[in-house]
Scaffold this active site. Structure first.
Site, PDB file in Angstrom:
ATOM      1  N   ASN A 229      30.045  38.889  14.567  1.00  0.00           N
ATOM      2  CA  ASN A 229      30.752  39.924  15.321  1.00  0.00           C
ATOM      3  C   ASN A 229      31.667  40.665  14.348  1.00  0.00           C
ATOM      4  OD1 ASN A 229      32.242  41.469  17.080  1.00  0.00           O
ATOM      5  ND2 ASN A 229      33.276  39.750  18.097  1.00  0.00           N
ATOM      6  N   TRP A 230      31.244  41.854  13.980  1.00  0.00           N
ATOM      7  CA  TRP A 230      32.039  42.639  13.019  1.00  0.00           C
ATOM      8  C   TRP A 230      33.269  43.279  13.653  1.00  0.00           C
ATOM      9  CZ3 TRP A 230      28.473  46.026   9.389  1.00  0.00           C
ATOM     10  CH2 TRP A 230      27.873  45.188   8.429  1.00  0.00           C
ATOM     11  N   LYS A 231      33.348  43.254  14.978  1.00  0.00           N
ATOM     12  CA  LYS A 231      34.448  43.936  15.683  1.00  0.00           C
ATOM     13  C   LYS A 231      34.543  45.391  15.194  1.00  0.00           C
ATOM     14  CE  LYS A 231      36.488  39.492  16.445  1.00  0.00           C
ATOM     15  NZ  LYS A 231      37.644  38.690  16.769  1.00  0.00           N
TER      16      LYS A 231
ATOM     17  N   HIS B 112      33.906  39.578  25.868  1.00  0.00           N
ATOM     18  CA  HIS B 112      34.724  39.002  24.788  1.00  0.00           C
ATOM     19  C   HIS B 112      36.185  39.016  25.235  1.00  0.00           C
ATOM     20  CE1 HIS B 112      36.738  38.528  20.942  1.00  0.00           C
ATOM     21  NE2 HIS B 112      35.585  38.075  20.456  1.00  0.00           N
TER      22      HIS B 112
ATOM     23  N   GLU C  32      38.809  39.808  23.782  1.00  0.00           N
ATOM     24  CA  GLU C  32      39.532  41.032  23.414  1.00  0.00           C
ATOM     25  C   GLU C  32      39.273  42.122  24.445  1.00  0.00           C
ATOM     26  OE1 GLU C  32      38.085  41.309  19.375  1.00  0.00           O
ATOM     27  OE2 GLU C  32      39.268  39.540  18.849  1.00  0.00           O
TER      28      GLU C  32
ATOM     29  N   GLU D 291      34.693  30.434  23.552  1.00  0.00           N
ATOM     30  CA  GLU D 291      35.638  30.902  22.541  1.00  0.00           C
ATOM     31  C   GLU D 291      37.058  30.714  23.063  1.00  0.00           C
ATOM     32  OE1 GLU D 291      33.830  33.880  19.590  1.00  0.00           O
ATOM     33  OE2 GLU D 291      34.608  35.019  21.270  1.00  0.00           O
TER      34      GLU D 291
ATOM     35  N   GLY E 231      40.369  34.322  15.454  1.00  0.00           N
ATOM     36  CA  GLY E 231      41.093  35.051  14.407  1.00  0.00           C
ATOM     37  C   GLY E 231      42.376  34.372  13.959  1.00  0.00           C
TER      38      GLY E 231
ATOM     39  N   SER F 259      37.358  31.070  14.695  1.00  0.00           N
ATOM     40  CA  SER F 259      37.664  30.615  13.333  1.00  0.00           C
ATOM     41  C   SER F 259      36.586  29.726  12.716  1.00  0.00           C
ATOM     42  CB  SER F 259      39.038  29.920  13.295  1.00  0.00           C
ATOM     43  OG  SER F 259      40.049  30.831  13.686  1.00  0.00           O
TER      44      SER F 259
ATOM     45  N   GLY G 234      33.318  35.681  13.839  1.00  0.00           N
ATOM     46  CA  GLY G 234      33.972  36.966  13.617  1.00  0.00           C
ATOM     47  C   GLY G 234      34.248  37.175  12.136  1.00  0.00           C
ATOM     48  N   GLY G 235      35.458  36.794  11.707  1.00  0.00           N
ATOM     49  CA  GLY G 235      35.913  37.041  10.330  1.00  0.00           C
ATOM     50  C   GLY G 235      34.890  36.656   9.268  1.00  0.00           C
TER      51      GLY G 235
HETATM   52  P1  PGA Z   1      36.799  34.700  14.470  1.00  0.00           P
HETATM   53  O1  PGA Z   1      36.334  35.594  15.714  1.00  0.00           O
HETATM   54  O2  PGA Z   1      35.579  33.993  13.940  1.00  0.00           O
HETATM   55  O3  PGA Z   1      37.356  35.695  13.490  1.00  0.00           O
HETATM   56  O4  PGA Z   1      37.817  33.746  14.978  1.00  0.00           O
HETATM   57  C1  PGA Z   1      35.402  35.113  16.651  1.00  0.00           C
HETATM   58  C2  PGA Z   1      35.180  36.127  17.734  1.00  0.00           C
HETATM   59  O5  PGA Z   1      36.090  36.884  18.070  1.00  0.00           O
HETATM   60  O6  PGA Z   1      34.072  36.207  18.285  1.00  0.00           O
END
Ligand code: PGA
Length: 270
Positions: A14-16, A103, A105, A175, A181, A221, A242-243
């Protein structure tokens, strides 16, 4: 040992809202460097990029590697006067094969509701796009011992509308919001406990076959150091990353760990 022949395994990036086009190009170069041409993966690999990159990334990545491209969101209506939104059929036309839905967010910053989320799943499934539904509790909810309640509520409408959905092709991403994050992942045991709980909910609501089949992946994470520990858990079928997916080398390494742990006997090359 794989728990079920039919259960899907998936690493999803997930590049966001990161990456200008030049950086995306550098990512592809990193990834391709790692990717052996004769590699055979039995797992699924999806990379969720911002809308404008979908077609470009399909052209440069999906043609040469098993990576499918996905979107990070979709509109809650088929079409209409929804300025700024992108429909499921548009995603399909752009080349998306997966879509992240709900998600945290989006739930928190854009006030997405469970009703909208179930509609989105239905709409993408009509376009044969595979939905990844995110669920998870906040730190306060965990502290108040409400994790299971929160997740049950987030899945309630999915079970209610199961006749209209094709749950075999749904992936659930657990999640925990506090782990996203933050550099502070759940422990593999904490994640396993909730994954087993989610699978049990599917057993109660949809029967044992669906419970065994549903893919449940962990996100929050995940990185190259900890991914394998999650994948060793019996109810963790992959990861939403994500990251660490912002680096082509790390993304490759994580998918390789999933492949090796869930399919310890290497497949024959094509
Ligand atoms: P993260 O993000 O791996 O940076 O914690 C995961 C996500 O938001 O799907």
């Amino acid at each position: 040992m794989k728990p079920s022949l039919s259960r899907r395994n998936l690493v999803a990036g997930n590049w966001k809202m990161y990456y200008a086009p030049e950086k995306a190009q550098a990512w592809v170069e990193q990834y391709i460097q790692e990717y052996p041409t004769n590699a055979v993966f039995q797992i699924e690999i999806a990379l969720h990029v911002p809308f404008p990159f979908i077609t470009h990334m399909c052209n440069i990545l999906s043609k040469y590697t098993p990576v499918q491209i996905g979107a990070q969101n979709v509109a809650f209506a088929y079409e209409g006067p929804y300025t700024g939104e992108v429909s499921a059929s548009m995603l399909r036309a752009a080349g998306a094969r997966y879509c992240i839905i709900g998600h945290s967010e989006r739930r928190q910053l854009f006030y997405e509701t469970d009703e909208q989320i179930v509609t989105k799943i239905e709409l993408v499934q009509r376009e044969e796009i595979l939905p990844i539904l995110c669920v998870g509790e906040t730190a306060e909810e965990r502290q108040a011992n409400r994790t299971q309640k929160v997740i049950t509520k987030q899945l309630e409408l999915i079970f209610e509308k199961q006749e209209d959905l094709d749950l075999k092709y749904l992936t659930v991403a657990y999640e925990p919001v506090w782990a996203i994050g933050s550099g502070k992942p759940a422990t593999p045991e904490q994640a396993q406990e909730i994954h087993a709980f989610i699978r049990e909910l599917f057993r109660q609501e949809c029967g044992p076959e669906m419970a065994n089949r549903i893919a449940i992946i962990y996100g929050g994470s995940v990185n190259t150091e900890n991914a394998g520990k999650f994948f060793e858990q019996p109810d963790i079928d992959g990861a939403l990353v994500g990251g660490a997916s912002l680096n082509g080398h790390s993304f490759f390494e994580i998918q390789q760990q999933l492949q090796q742990i869930k399919y310890p006997t290497p497949p024959l090359p094509n």
